[in-house]
Design an enzyme around this catalytic site. Structure first.
Site, PDB file in Angstrom:
ATOM      1  N   LYS A 298      26.145 -23.860   7.212  1.00  0.00           N
ATOM      2  CA  LYS A 298      25.258 -24.717   6.417  1.00  0.00           C
ATOM      3  C   LYS A 298      26.113 -25.807   5.785  1.00  0.00           C
ATOM      4  O   LYS A 298      26.988 -25.536   4.981  1.00  0.00           O
ATOM      5  CB  LYS A 298      24.544 -23.907   5.341  1.00  0.00           C
ATOM      6  CG  LYS A 298      23.449 -24.711   4.660  1.00  0.00           C
ATOM      7  CD  LYS A 298      22.685 -23.884   3.668  1.00  0.00           C
ATOM      8  CE  LYS A 298      21.444 -24.641   3.209  1.00  0.00           C
ATOM      9  NZ  LYS A 298      21.728 -25.999   2.754  1.00  0.00           N
TER      10      LYS A 298
ATOM     11  N   ARG B 219     -15.520   3.017  -3.060  1.00  0.00           N
ATOM     12  CA  ARG B 219     -15.033   3.616  -1.825  1.00  0.00           C
ATOM     13  C   ARG B 219     -16.077   4.568  -1.270  1.00  0.00           C
ATOM     14  O   ARG B 219     -16.839   5.192  -2.008  1.00  0.00           O
ATOM     15  CB  ARG B 219     -13.726   4.402  -2.070  1.00  0.00           C
ATOM     16  CG  ARG B 219     -12.561   3.568  -2.577  1.00  0.00           C
ATOM     17  CD  ARG B 219     -12.203   2.410  -1.664  1.00  0.00           C
ATOM     18  NE  ARG B 219     -11.767   2.790  -0.340  1.00  0.00           N
ATOM     19  CZ  ARG B 219     -10.495   2.813   0.062  1.00  0.00           C
ATOM     20  NH1 ARG B 219      -9.518   2.493  -0.774  1.00  0.00           N
ATOM     21  NH2 ARG B 219     -10.189   3.146   1.297  1.00  0.00           N
TER      22      ARG B 219
ATOM     23  N   ASP C 163       0.851  -1.182   0.000  1.00  0.00           N
ATOM     24  CA  ASP C 163       0.000   0.000   0.000  1.00  0.00           C
ATOM     25  C   ASP C 163       0.892   1.239   0.000  1.00  0.00           C
ATOM     26  O   ASP C 163       1.641   1.476   0.949  1.00  0.00           O
ATOM     27  CB  ASP C 163      -0.899  -0.023   1.237  1.00  0.00           C
ATOM     28  CG  ASP C 163      -1.849   1.166   1.299  1.00  0.00           C
ATOM     29  OD1 ASP C 163      -2.576   1.273   2.309  1.00  0.00           O
ATOM     30  OD2 ASP C 163      -1.850   1.988   0.364  1.00  0.00           O
TER      31      ASP C 163
END
Length: 798
Positions: A506, A250, A143
């Site tokens: 790792k 809206r 947003d």
């Protein structure tokens, strides 16, 4: 216009509508009847975006008011009392109890919502799964909220920056002018990650934009810091939050719409919000920029639906596929089907449906016998539990029951081969068995396959129930725990999530769960396969003895090269052996270590709910006096330093963990993040392997080479990292370069079997993990063409 208070028929539903002439938007004179008209007309574009999602409504019962005097509104989650009984609904559990939400799947429900003044429709980024629970998100949203002094044009500028990053991640974002002040960016997701994981990704995206463009954007929520900037609100990816749906009206002074836009439109210096009339005009012109975010897999059930009459068969007939599930653990069902002839149906979860095979003779009883399997149409996920009688005259008529159901830990999933360990219900006839499906002829529906039962010491006889324990189980008889898995991450994300990080090396080996009981170690691979006999230095007489009555350990079996570095290639010499004499020989030739890093059980106590730091402390005490080959490696607290050191020593990368995290068997969690070293290599494209399945008609993978003193040298193929646009562009550029003979020697027969050769003129770039000993790129991923380079410019990245 329908008269007020009249009962009308909408798509076969009876609905009472009232006050159609009531003005809802005073500044434009827009009435309730016009709002109902808008939602009725926009339904073909809106409903796919609402499908399967709980809808939270924002209602204005007295109209929206004006810009100077906006009217009051209220949000509502719980389905309104008096809602028509035909409105579909679904419960979500909240802290104060369950709430029932409407599911908006049809035009009558849209009209009813407009009738009760539910003007704004807000939804989460996930859909309900077939089990009625929230699924993983199938889209992300960012947003772009303008602060004081900021308009849509600056929002559009930030949107273009975000687009560049998202496109680089393989996503194709769509802008939506929000109908309020800003812009929303949406991108479709495969549904393999949780809301929490997606929130973390979008939060990191927001921080990246803020760091590179501090004058334009901020990711800080405090309003005092938003002046003159665009606020990057990443939080709406939280599974408990909602966002205005694209194409929803809206409740502003004007009847603006959250309107999907094209990227060309965002370049307009006069960019503005769109009204409902303008959006309907765009629809009439065929403009729907967000259609790519409609549920993608509905067509997978077209064949299933076409063969069945929903009014006659009791089989499930959902409107759409379920949210796609990802990962290596999926659900399966085997059904006993008494049709014209008794047969069995094997179905495995994939992309929101059940990929299905008819197996006339069922699962083979031994590894020495294969059974025919014929692929049928994909079935809906609801078929996992379906049992019933399909009426005579209908497709598949007869009695169907569930023979067994459970989960499958996949090792391979291709359009011509499926391998996995299938674990049925406790007490069920299947037990735990490793199966392979291998395609032999044809493609898609009616293709022929072989179902093979693979050799496995812990499998149980076909059709024989489990023996039920009458006493509390010891670690040896309990179901083997699946290891906890790590998410992919970046150093920046790891540091943001873990201010006090726990960093481990790792190891480039194979995961193994070690169960210590009765003075002996049992080893099981990640799939659950018993691998005890393959590593006698850990499990036979003379192996290290743990000072405990019982324990369950998580670790990795690792082989080392002559420089003392982990070597996955060298481990290949051990990991597939089953004959004792071969194993004994390789114990000397290829020694291994069991690098242990977690403790799940100790002396009868389950430790999985303890924090990692406490589990590791107990593990260190347990292994303190043990000799090789059991090793507890060191832990670091500096991500950058550990990553740099692992790179310097040629290791695969690091894993960053949350010190307080509990152990989650079989789950992939952002509490553990794996950070791999990424290397780049330019290469010349020498051939194409045609695509199959979803890529049929385009490129499956590219064959690559690099210059050497003896001409071009083959370095492997790359089949991931492509967007649809990349595939189209590559095909257009490579097709004119097609030649009949390979432009190099030494391509393995498997890779060359269906290759289409091209003149070696185009150069591309891949990222990869490392080189294999025979000079092949390992874990390569396409980055893009390098039009600035010629084949002569390519050099080996050593």
């Amino acid at each position: 216009m329908v008269a007020d208070g009249q009962v009308v028929q909408v798509a076969g539903r009876r609905l009472r509508v009232t006050n159609l002439e009531k003005v809802v938007y005073p500044e434009t004179g827009t009435t309730k009847g016009e709002i109902i008209g808008y939602y009725s007309q926009i339904a073909p574009l809106l409903l796919p975006l609402l499908a399967g999602r709980p809808v939270t409504r924002k209602r204005w019962v007295d109209g929206v008011g004006t810009a100077d005097a906006p009217a009051e509104a209220f949000f509502t989650k719980q389905l309104e009392r008096g809602a028509p009984t035909w409105v579909p609904r679904q419960q979500i559990m909240h802290s104060d109890g369950p709430k029932e939400y409407p599911l908006v799947d049809d035009v009558p429900t849209l009209v009813w919502l407009a009738q009760i003044a539910a003007i704004e429709l807000h939804v989460p980024q996930w859909r309900f799964g077939p089990d009625g629970l929230p699924g993983n998100p199938d889209r992300l949203v960012l947003d772009l909220d303008p602060g004081p002094g900021v308009g849509l044009v600056q929002c559009a500028e930030v949107a273009r920056i975000a687009r560049g990053i998202l496109t680089g991640m393989g996503l194709d974002p769509v802008p939506v002018t929000s109908g309020s002040k800003g812009i929303h960016l949406y991108a479709a997701l495969p549904g393999a990650q949780t809301s929490e994981q997606i929130s973390s990704v979008v939060k990191e995206l927001a921080r990246m934009i803020e760091a590179d463009h501090p004058d334009l954007a901020t990711s800080v929520m405090a309003k005092v810091q938003r002046g003159g900037k665009v606020f990057l609100d990443w939080s709406q990816n939280n599974g408990k939050k909602t966002t205005i749906s694209p194409y929803s009206l809206r409740g502003r002074a004007h009847p603006w719409v959250a309107a999907p836009r094209t990227w060309d439109e965002l370049d307009d210096p006069e960019l503005r919000q769109l009204s409902m009339d303008e959006v309907l005009e765009r629809m009439a012109a065929g403009i729907d920029p967000i259609s790519a975010l409609h549920p993608r897999d509905d067509e997978l059930l077209d064949s299933y639906r076409s063969k069945r009459d929903a009014d006659r068969t009791p089989e499930p007939m959902p409107a759409r596929a379920a949210p796609a599930a990802g990962g290596e653990t999926r659900r399966f069902v085997i059904q006993e089907h008494h049709a014209r002839r008794l047969h069995y149906d094997l179905r495995i979860e994939d992309r929101g449906v059940l990929v299905s095979w008819a197996v006339p003779k069922g699962v083979p009883e031994t590894s020495g016998r294969n059974h025919l399997a014929v692929m049928t149409e994909p079935h809906p996920m609801e078929y996992l539990t379906f049992a019933g009688t399909i009426p005579a005259g209908e497709y598949g008529a007869g009695v169907m029951t569930v023979w067994d159901t459970g989960t499958v830990e996949l090792e391979k999933w291709r359009d011509d081969e499926v391998i996995g360990t299938f674990t049925g219900n406790e007490g069920g006839p299947l037990g735990s068995v490793r199966l392979a499906l291998i395609r032999t002829e044809g493609a898609g529906e009616k293709s022929s396959w072989l179902l093979h039962r693979m050799k496995q010491s812990d499998s149980r006889p076909h059709g024989r129930p489990h023996a039920r324990a009458s006493a509390p189980a010891s670690p040896a008889t309990e179901p083997t725990l699946r290891p906890m898995l790590a998410e992919n991450g970046t150093a920046a994300l790891a540091k943001s999530l873990n201010p006090d990080p726990w960093v481990e090396v790792k190891w480039d080996g194979i995961r193994a769960i070690g169960t210590w009981t009765d003075g002996r170690m049992l080893l099981h691979a990640r799939s659950g396969t018993d691998i005890t006999a393959r590593y006698p230095e850990l499990t036979a007489d003379g192996a290290p003895h743990l000072p405990a009555s019982d324990a369950v350990i998580d670790g990795e079996i690792v082989a080392f090269d002559d420089s003392g570095r982990p070597s996955f290639s060298r481990l290949q010499n051990r990991m597939h052996l089953t004959r004792p004499r071969e194993i004994e020989r390789e114990v000397v030739r290829t020694p291994i270590a069991y690098v242990v890093f977690d403790l799940l059980r100790l002396n009868g106590h389950d430790l999985t709910d303890l924090p990692l730091e406490q589990r590791r402390s107990l593990l260190d005490e347990l292994t303190a006096d043990l000799d090789a080959p059991i090793q507890a490696p060191p832990v670091f607290d500096d991500v950058d330093a550990a990553l740099a050191a692992s790179g310097q020593f040629g290791l695969e990368g690091v894993v960053v963990k949350d010190r307080s995290s509990r152990y989650r068997p079989g789950q992939r969690s952002p509490a553990w993040l794996k950070l791999k070293h990424t290397r780049m290599q330019e290469a010349v494209i020498v051939g194409i392997r045609p695509g199959k399945g979803d890529r049929e008609g385009t490129i499956g993978s590219l064959l690559l080479a690099v210059p050497s003193p003896d001409g071009l040298r083959y370095v492997g193929r790359v089949g991931t990292g492509f967007t649809d646009r990349m595939l189209r562009d590559l095909l257009a550029q490579l097709s004119p370069l097609r030649v009949g003979e390979p432009p190099l020697q030494g391509v393995p027969a498997l890779d060359a079997s269906d290759a289409l050769w091209v003149r070696p003129e185009l150069v591309g770039e891949v990222e990869f993990a490392n080189w294999t000993p025979d000079g092949i790129l390992r874990h390569s991923r396409w980055r893009g063409l390098r039009p600035d380079k010629t084949p002569e410019d390519v050099a080996i990245d050593s």
